[in-house]
Design a protein around this motif. Structure first.
Motif, mmCIF file in Angstrom:
data_model
loop_
_atom_site.group_PDB
_atom_site.id
_atom_site.type_symbol
_atom_site.label_atom_id
_atom_site.label_comp_id
_atom_site.label_asym_id
_atom_site.label_seq_id
_atom_site.Cartn_x
_atom_site.Cartn_y
_atom_site.Cartn_z
ATOM 1 N N LEU A 60 0.823 -1.208 0.000
ATOM 2 C CA LEU A 60 0.000 0.000 0.000
ATOM 3 C C LEU A 60 0.860 1.261 0.000
ATOM 4 O O LEU A 60 0.391 2.337 -0.364
ATOM 5 N N GLY A 61 2.122 1.124 0.397
ATOM 6 C CA GLY A 61 3.046 2.252 0.302
ATOM 7 C C GLY A 61 3.236 2.701 -1.132
ATOM 8 O O GLY A 61 3.424 3.890 -1.410
ATOM 9 N N ALA A 62 3.174 1.749 -2.073
ATOM 10 C CA ALA A 62 3.267 2.097 -3.490
ATOM 11 C C ALA A 62 2.065 2.935 -3.917
ATOM 12 O O ALA A 62 2.189 3.845 -4.738
ATOM 13 N N VAL A 63 0.922 2.635 -3.348
ATOM 14 C CA VAL A 63 -0.275 3.424 -3.648
ATOM 15 C C VAL A 63 -0.081 4.866 -3.175
ATOM 16 O O VAL A 63 -0.508 5.813 -3.838
ATOM 17 N N THR A 64 0.592 5.051 -2.047
ATOM 18 C CA THR A 64 0.867 6.390 -1.535
ATOM 19 C C THR A 64 1.741 7.171 -2.505
ATOM 20 O O THR A 64 1.493 8.348 -2.764
ATOM 21 N N VAL A 65 2.753 6.522 -3.054
ATOM 22 C CA VAL A 65 3.646 7.197 -3.994
ATOM 23 C C VAL A 65 2.884 7.617 -5.246
ATOM 24 O O VAL A 65 3.005 8.755 -5.720
ATOM 25 N N ILE A 66 2.075 6.729 -5.769
ATOM 26 C CA ILE A 66 1.317 7.035 -6.983
ATOM 27 C C ILE A 66 0.275 8.124 -6.721
ATOM 28 O O ILE A 66 0.129 9.061 -7.507
ATOM 29 N N SER A 67 -0.445 8.013 -5.610
ATOM 30 C CA SER A 67 -1.451 9.032 -5.308
ATOM 31 C C SER A 67 -0.812 10.387 -5.033
ATOM 32 O O SER A 67 -1.384 11.425 -5.386
ATOM 33 N N ASN A 68 0.373 10.395 -4.439
ATOM 34 C CA ASN A 68 1.083 11.647 -4.204
ATOM 35 C C ASN A 68 1.437 12.310 -5.533
ATOM 36 O O ASN A 68 1.297 13.524 -5.690
ATOM 37 N N CYS A 69 1.862 11.528 -6.484
ATOM 38 C CA CYS A 69 2.211 12.054 -7.804
ATOM 39 C C CYS A 69 0.980 12.642 -8.491
ATOM 40 O O CYS A 69 1.038 13.733 -9.063
ATOM 41 N N ILE A 70 -0.130 11.951 -8.403
ATOM 42 C CA ILE A 70 -1.361 12.426 -9.041
ATOM 43 C C ILE A 70 -1.871 13.690 -8.345
ATOM 44 O O ILE A 70 -2.247 14.662 -9.005
ATOM 45 N N LEU A 71 -1.896 13.682 -7.023
ATOM 46 C CA LEU A 71 -2.347 14.866 -6.286
ATOM 47 C C LEU A 71 -1.446 16.070 -6.550
ATOM 48 O O LEU A 71 -1.929 17.199 -6.677
ATOM 49 N N ALA A 72 -0.142 15.850 -6.614
ATOM 50 C CA ALA A 72 0.780 16.954 -6.869
ATOM 51 C C ALA A 72 0.512 17.575 -8.236
ATOM 52 O O ALA A 72 0.629 18.792 -8.410
ATOM 53 N N HIS A 73 0.135 16.759 -9.193
ATOM 54 C CA HIS A 73 -0.163 17.277 -10.530
ATOM 55 C C HIS A 73 -1.402 18.176 -10.507
ATOM 56 O O HIS A 73 -1.400 19.259 -11.087
ATOM 57 N N TYR A 74 -2.446 17.736 -9.830
ATOM 58 C CA TYR A 74 -3.697 18.486 -9.841
ATOM 59 C C TYR A 74 -3.751 19.609 -8.804
ATOM 60 O O TYR A 74 -4.293 20.672 -9.079
ATOM 61 N N VAL A 75 -3.206 19.393 -7.630
ATOM 62 C CA VAL A 75 -3.293 20.392 -6.562
ATOM 63 C C VAL A 75 -2.171 21.423 -6.671
ATOM 64 O O VAL A 75 -2.412 22.625 -6.557
ATOM 65 N N LEU A 76 -0.952 20.952 -6.892
ATOM 66 C CA LEU A 76 0.211 21.843 -6.909
ATOM 67 C C LEU A 76 0.626 22.267 -8.312
ATOM 68 O O LEU A 76 1.586 23.005 -8.478
#
Length: 85
Positions: A60-76
């Protein structure tokens, strides 16, 4: 956890835009929100290892890395390229 990381980086980015980074991050309410979310997320991660096998929790740590990348694209508004993945 990825939401907390993006919240903290958002606070830093807004501080940079508003005051040129002159305001200490410890005085930013948004940064503290990110810290609280990080503490809750890591506590949940710790408890997950207590109640579930590591072979289930660790990936599930891999899911965190992927979701962080996606959120950074849309939020930041950060760019995603093959090097980031």
């Amino acid at each position: 956890i990825s939401v907390s990381l993006n919240t903290q980086k958002y606070a830093h980015n807004m501080n940079e835009l508003d005051s040129g980074g002159a305001r200490p991050y410890m005085q930013l309410p948004m940064w503290w929100l990110g810290m609280i979310l990080m503490t809750l997320g890591e506590t949940g991660n710790f408890l997950a290892y207590a109640y579930a096998p590591a072979t289930l929790v660790a990936p599930l740590g891999a899911v965190t890395v992927i979701s962080n990348c996606i959120l950074a694209h849309y939020v930041l508004k950060e760019n995603i390229n093959s090097r980031n993945m």
